[in-house]
Design a protein around this motif. Structure first.
Motif, mmCIF file in Angstrom:
data_model
loop_
_atom_site.group_PDB
_atom_site.id
_atom_site.type_symbol
_atom_site.label_atom_id
_atom_site.label_comp_id
_atom_site.label_asym_id
_atom_site.label_seq_id
_atom_site.Cartn_x
_atom_site.Cartn_y
_atom_site.Cartn_z
ATOM 1 N N UNK A 143 24.681 -8.554 -8.656
ATOM 2 C CA UNK A 143 25.100 -7.539 -7.690
ATOM 3 C C UNK A 143 23.888 -6.647 -7.364
ATOM 4 N N UNK A 144 23.599 -6.446 -6.140
ATOM 5 C CA UNK A 144 22.525 -5.573 -5.648
ATOM 6 C C UNK A 144 21.156 -6.218 -5.550
ATOM 7 N N UNK A 145 20.932 -7.406 -6.122
ATOM 8 C CA UNK A 145 19.586 -7.987 -6.037
ATOM 9 C C UNK A 145 19.584 -9.475 -6.358
ATOM 10 N N UNK A 146 18.596 -10.144 -5.805
ATOM 11 C CA UNK A 146 18.297 -11.534 -6.135
ATOM 12 C C UNK A 146 16.863 -11.572 -6.653
ATOM 13 N N UNK A 147 16.673 -12.214 -7.810
ATOM 14 C CA UNK A 147 15.355 -12.312 -8.434
ATOM 15 C C UNK A 147 14.978 -13.785 -8.514
ATOM 16 N N UNK A 148 13.766 -14.110 -8.053
ATOM 17 C CA UNK A 148 13.275 -15.482 -8.082
ATOM 18 C C UNK A 148 11.967 -15.502 -8.875
ATOM 19 N N UNK A 149 11.927 -16.305 -9.924
ATOM 20 C CA UNK A 149 10.711 -16.493 -10.707
ATOM 21 C C UNK A 149 10.221 -17.913 -10.445
ATOM 22 N N UNK A 150 9.133 -18.026 -9.717
ATOM 23 C CA UNK A 150 8.596 -19.327 -9.310
ATOM 24 C C UNK A 150 7.097 -19.154 -9.127
ATOM 25 N N UNK A 151 6.324 -19.733 -10.032
ATOM 26 C CA UNK A 151 4.872 -19.551 -9.985
ATOM 27 C C UNK A 151 4.269 -20.038 -8.672
ATOM 28 N N UNK A 152 4.741 -21.148 -8.162
ATOM 29 C CA UNK A 152 4.155 -21.674 -6.931
ATOM 30 C C UNK A 152 4.398 -20.730 -5.752
ATOM 31 N N UNK A 153 5.610 -20.212 -5.630
ATOM 32 C CA UNK A 153 5.881 -19.294 -4.530
ATOM 33 C C UNK A 153 5.113 -17.988 -4.685
ATOM 34 N N UNK A 154 4.760 -17.639 -5.918
ATOM 35 C CA UNK A 154 4.031 -16.396 -6.159
ATOM 36 C C UNK A 154 2.545 -16.525 -5.857
ATOM 37 N N UNK A 155 2.032 -17.738 -5.741
ATOM 38 C CA UNK A 155 0.583 -17.918 -5.604
ATOM 39 C C UNK A 155 0.156 -18.557 -4.285
ATOM 40 N N UNK A 156 1.093 -18.758 -3.366
ATOM 41 C CA UNK A 156 0.744 -19.351 -2.076
ATOM 42 C C UNK A 156 1.158 -18.409 -0.956
ATOM 43 N N UNK B 274 12.044 -14.005 -20.703
ATOM 44 C CA UNK B 274 11.688 -15.365 -21.116
ATOM 45 C C UNK B 274 11.170 -16.213 -19.958
ATOM 46 N N UNK B 275 11.629 -15.944 -18.761
ATOM 47 C CA UNK B 275 11.341 -16.829 -17.631
ATOM 48 C C UNK B 275 10.531 -16.177 -16.520
ATOM 49 N N UNK B 276 9.896 -15.070 -16.804
ATOM 50 C CA UNK B 276 9.114 -14.373 -15.789
ATOM 51 C C UNK B 276 7.973 -15.231 -15.256
ATOM 52 N N UNK B 277 7.434 -16.085 -16.085
ATOM 53 C CA UNK B 277 6.326 -16.971 -15.704
ATOM 54 C C UNK B 277 6.711 -18.392 -16.114
ATOM 55 N N UNK B 278 7.582 -19.043 -15.329
ATOM 56 C CA UNK B 278 8.107 -20.353 -15.720
ATOM 57 C C UNK B 278 7.037 -21.447 -15.712
ATOM 58 N N UNK B 279 7.329 -22.522 -16.414
ATOM 59 C CA UNK B 279 6.422 -23.674 -16.480
ATOM 60 C C UNK B 279 6.270 -24.314 -15.107
ATOM 61 N N UNK B 280 5.204 -25.087 -14.941
ATOM 62 C CA UNK B 280 5.007 -25.823 -13.689
ATOM 63 C C UNK B 280 6.246 -26.641 -13.371
ATOM 64 N N UNK B 281 6.630 -26.630 -12.113
ATOM 65 C CA UNK B 281 7.770 -27.413 -11.680
ATOM 66 C C UNK B 281 9.113 -26.753 -11.931
ATOM 67 N N UNK B 282 9.101 -25.575 -12.526
ATOM 68 C CA UNK B 282 10.342 -24.861 -12.826
ATOM 69 C C UNK B 282 10.417 -23.583 -11.988
ATOM 70 N N UNK B 283 11.619 -23.213 -11.652
ATOM 71 C CA UNK B 283 11.873 -21.941 -10.984
ATOM 72 C C UNK B 283 13.197 -21.427 -11.517
ATOM 73 N N UNK B 284 13.303 -20.136 -11.660
ATOM 74 C CA UNK B 284 14.531 -19.513 -12.140
ATOM 75 C C UNK B 284 14.982 -18.481 -11.129
ATOM 76 N N UNK B 285 16.293 -18.443 -10.906
ATOM 77 C CA UNK B 285 16.875 -17.526 -9.930
ATOM 78 C C UNK B 285 18.039 -16.804 -10.579
#
Length: 87
Positions: free
Chosen positions: A59-72, A44-55
């Motif tokens: 155990x074993x991993x940290x996942x960050x979904x943030x469009x801005x961090x993915x494109x800069x 649901x949150x793989x491509x979050x809305x502008x201004x949103x980030x999901x973390x």
């Protein structure tokens, strides 16, 4: 972006650490207003809305979904956060 062994994290069904997730997003988004969001799934949150980030800190991993961090080019504080972590 992900740190650690995502395959193991997603198949182990470990509980996410919400406090650790807040720590991660504050480290990656210093100075930004942070509000907790309702629980959701990675699908649901793989491509979050502008201004949103999901973390998810699992155990074993940290996942960050943030469009801005993915494109800069990652700023120095994000590269420092990632230093020494499996990618």
């Amino acid at each position: 972006m992900a740190f650690g062994d995502v395959r193991v994290a997603l198949t182990s069904r470990g509980e996410p650490d919400r406090e650790a997730a807040e720590t991660v997003i504050r480290a990656l988004r210093p100075g930004c207003a942070i509000e907790r969001a309702d629980d959701s799934t990675l699908a649901e949150e793989l491509y979050p809305a502008d201004g949103m980030a999901y973390v998810a800190v699992l155990p074993n991993a940290t996942i960050v979904c943030d469009r801005e961090l993915a494109t800069i080019e990652l700023p120095p504080h994000v590269r420092e956060f990632a230093a020494g972590r499996a990618r």
